[in-house]
Design an enzyme around this catalytic site. Sequence first.
Site, PDB file in Angstrom:
ATOM      1  N   LYS A 144      -8.487  -3.183   4.310  1.00  0.00           N
ATOM      2  CA  LYS A 144      -7.635  -1.996   4.235  1.00  0.00           C
ATOM      3  C   LYS A 144      -6.155  -2.425   4.238  1.00  0.00           C
ATOM      4  O   LYS A 144      -5.850  -3.589   4.535  1.00  0.00           O
ATOM      5  CB  LYS A 144      -7.959  -1.081   5.415  1.00  0.00           C
ATOM      6  CG  LYS A 144      -9.396  -0.537   5.384  1.00  0.00           C
ATOM      7  CD  LYS A 144      -9.653   0.319   6.611  1.00  0.00           C
ATOM      8  CE  LYS A 144     -11.029   0.955   6.573  1.00  0.00           C
ATOM      9  NZ  LYS A 144     -11.260   1.813   7.756  1.00  0.00           N
TER      10      LYS A 144
ATOM     11  N   TYR B  79     -14.019   8.475   0.531  1.00  0.00           N
ATOM     12  CA  TYR B  79     -14.296   9.000   1.871  1.00  0.00           C
ATOM     13  C   TYR B  79     -14.763  10.462   1.843  1.00  0.00           C
ATOM     14  O   TYR B  79     -14.610  11.165   2.834  1.00  0.00           O
ATOM     15  CB  TYR B  79     -13.059   8.865   2.764  1.00  0.00           C
ATOM     16  CG  TYR B  79     -12.867   7.469   3.344  1.00  0.00           C
ATOM     17  CD1 TYR B  79     -13.888   6.835   4.058  1.00  0.00           C
ATOM     18  CD2 TYR B  79     -11.661   6.790   3.212  1.00  0.00           C
ATOM     19  CE1 TYR B  79     -13.721   5.564   4.600  1.00  0.00           C
ATOM     20  CE2 TYR B  79     -11.479   5.520   3.750  1.00  0.00           C
ATOM     21  CZ  TYR B  79     -12.517   4.923   4.449  1.00  0.00           C
ATOM     22  OH  TYR B  79     -12.343   3.670   4.990  1.00  0.00           O
TER      23      TYR B  79
ATOM     24  N   ASN C 158      -8.309  -0.066  11.626  1.00  0.00           N
ATOM     25  CA  ASN C 158      -9.396  -1.017  11.929  1.00  0.00           C
ATOM     26  C   ASN C 158      -9.649  -2.041  10.804  1.00  0.00           C
ATOM     27  O   ASN C 158     -10.708  -2.639  10.727  1.00  0.00           O
ATOM     28  CB  ASN C 158     -10.666  -0.280  12.363  1.00  0.00           C
ATOM     29  CG  ASN C 158     -11.239   0.605  11.283  1.00  0.00           C
ATOM     30  OD1 ASN C 158     -10.727   0.634  10.165  1.00  0.00           O
ATOM     31  ND2 ASN C 158     -12.306   1.317  11.597  1.00  0.00           N
TER      32      ASN C 158
ATOM     33  N   HIS D  78     -13.364  -2.088   5.748  1.00  0.00           N
ATOM     34  CA  HIS D  78     -14.438  -1.127   5.464  1.00  0.00           C
ATOM     35  C   HIS D  78     -15.697  -1.897   5.077  1.00  0.00           C
ATOM     36  O   HIS D  78     -15.612  -2.936   4.424  1.00  0.00           O
ATOM     37  CB  HIS D  78     -14.045  -0.220   4.288  1.00  0.00           C
ATOM     38  CG  HIS D  78     -15.206   0.553   3.747  1.00  0.00           C
ATOM     39  ND1 HIS D  78     -15.634   1.734   4.314  1.00  0.00           N
ATOM     40  CD2 HIS D  78     -16.086   0.276   2.738  1.00  0.00           C
ATOM     41  CE1 HIS D  78     -16.718   2.163   3.663  1.00  0.00           C
ATOM     42  NE2 HIS D  78     -16.997   1.298   2.697  1.00  0.00           N
TER      43      HIS D  78
ATOM     44  N   GLU E 219     -20.458   2.922  -3.774  1.00  0.00           N
ATOM     45  CA  GLU E 219     -19.097   2.419  -3.553  1.00  0.00           C
ATOM     46  C   GLU E 219     -18.748   1.300  -4.543  1.00  0.00           C
ATOM     47  O   GLU E 219     -17.624   1.244  -5.059  1.00  0.00           O
ATOM     48  CB  GLU E 219     -18.957   1.933  -2.110  1.00  0.00           C
ATOM     49  CG  GLU E 219     -18.976   3.095  -1.116  1.00  0.00           C
ATOM     50  CD  GLU E 219     -19.082   2.677   0.340  1.00  0.00           C
ATOM     51  OE1 GLU E 219     -19.032   3.579   1.194  1.00  0.00           O
ATOM     52  OE2 GLU E 219     -19.227   1.471   0.636  1.00  0.00           O
TER      53      GLU E 219
HETATM   54  P1  IDP Z   1     -16.826   3.018   9.414  1.00  0.00           P
HETATM   55  O1  IDP Z   1     -15.558   2.586   8.702  1.00  0.00           O
HETATM   56  O2  IDP Z   1     -17.124   2.128  10.575  1.00  0.00           O
HETATM   57  O3  IDP Z   1     -17.985   3.214   8.482  1.00  0.00           O
HETATM   58  P2  IDP Z   1     -16.590   5.933   9.462  1.00  0.00           P
HETATM   59  O4  IDP Z   1     -17.130   6.825  10.532  1.00  0.00           O
HETATM   60  O5  IDP Z   1     -17.253   5.929   8.140  1.00  0.00           O
HETATM   61  O6  IDP Z   1     -16.507   4.445  10.075  1.00  0.00           O
HETATM   62  O7  IDP Z   1     -15.050   6.309   9.287  1.00  0.00           O
HETATM   63  C1  IDP Z   1     -14.313   5.794   8.211  1.00  0.00           C
HETATM   64  C2  IDP Z   1     -12.972   5.375   8.708  1.00  0.00           C
HETATM   65  O8  IDP Z   1     -12.265   6.514   9.179  1.00  0.00           O
HETATM   66  C3  IDP Z   1     -12.975   4.404   9.909  1.00  0.00           C
HETATM   67  O9  IDP Z   1     -13.173   3.063   9.548  1.00  0.00           O
HETATM   68  C4  IDP Z   1     -11.599   4.646  10.473  1.00  0.00           C
HETATM   69  O10 IDP Z   1     -10.603   3.946   9.729  1.00  0.00           O
HETATM   70  C5  IDP Z   1     -11.403   6.127  10.237  1.00  0.00           C
HETATM   71  N1  IDP Z   1     -11.763   6.892  11.438  1.00  0.00           N
HETATM   72  C6  IDP Z   1     -12.997   7.162  11.906  1.00  0.00           C
HETATM   73  N2  IDP Z   1     -12.933   7.884  13.051  1.00  0.00           N
HETATM   74  C7  IDP Z   1     -11.623   8.069  13.282  1.00  0.00           C
HETATM   75  C8  IDP Z   1     -10.900   8.748  14.321  1.00  0.00           C
HETATM   76  O11 IDP Z   1     -11.460   9.321  15.251  1.00  0.00           O
HETATM   77  N3  IDP Z   1      -9.531   8.729  14.222  1.00  0.00           N
HETATM   78  C9  IDP Z   1      -8.867   8.109  13.208  1.00  0.00           C
HETATM   79  N4  IDP Z   1      -9.512   7.464  12.215  1.00  0.00           N
HETATM   80  C10 IDP Z   1     -10.867   7.444  12.261  1.00  0.00           C
HETATM   81 MG    MG Z   2     -18.302   4.610   6.988  1.00  0.00          MG
END
Ligand code: IDP
Ligand code: MG
Length: 153
Positions: A13, A53, A116, A119, A130
Amino acid sequence: MSDKTERTFIMVKPDGVERGLIPEIMKRFQRKGYKLVAAKLMKADLDHVQEHYSDLKTKKFFPGLCKYMSEGPVFPMVWEGTDAVKQGRILLGETDPLKSLPGTIRGDFCINIGRNICHGSDGVDSAKKEIGHWFNKTELTDWKPTENAWIYE
Ligand code: IDP
Ligand code: MG
């Protein structure tokens, strides 16, 4: 090679790109034994990220997530090998870096859930979707690394 050969979609990212972590993240997949099938540096527009997303569009964080993902360069990749989708998620760690163990990418390099750094596809079907969303067929390289003879029995 086993018949559980899979392809997964992994993306550095914008925060990971800015922090110089492309080589570190690639290294984790390479040294495990997975095969690089595609990679490129690019800037994605907002529509493209919103589509990526789309499952999360009702979430409160969706606008902020898509804004951050479209405002800096990203580094999408495809990695291939046995059980690559599930193992890729294990290499990444938990969505929340504070719940990720040291030794995982998120456990080692970040703190906030909204920053984080990487992805990874959460299933074989989403990986297919994807990969098709981020890469043209011609960008997916079909090759046989010689090291596979030492990785697979
Ligand atoms: P993942 O990336 O581990 O698959 P997902 O639930 O698919 O997690 O969420 C996609 C992305 O959305 C996460 O990697 C993170 O960057 C962001 N995200 C998820 N939950 C939150 C939150 O509570 N606050 C802010 N960003 C979030
Ligand atoms: Mg995800």
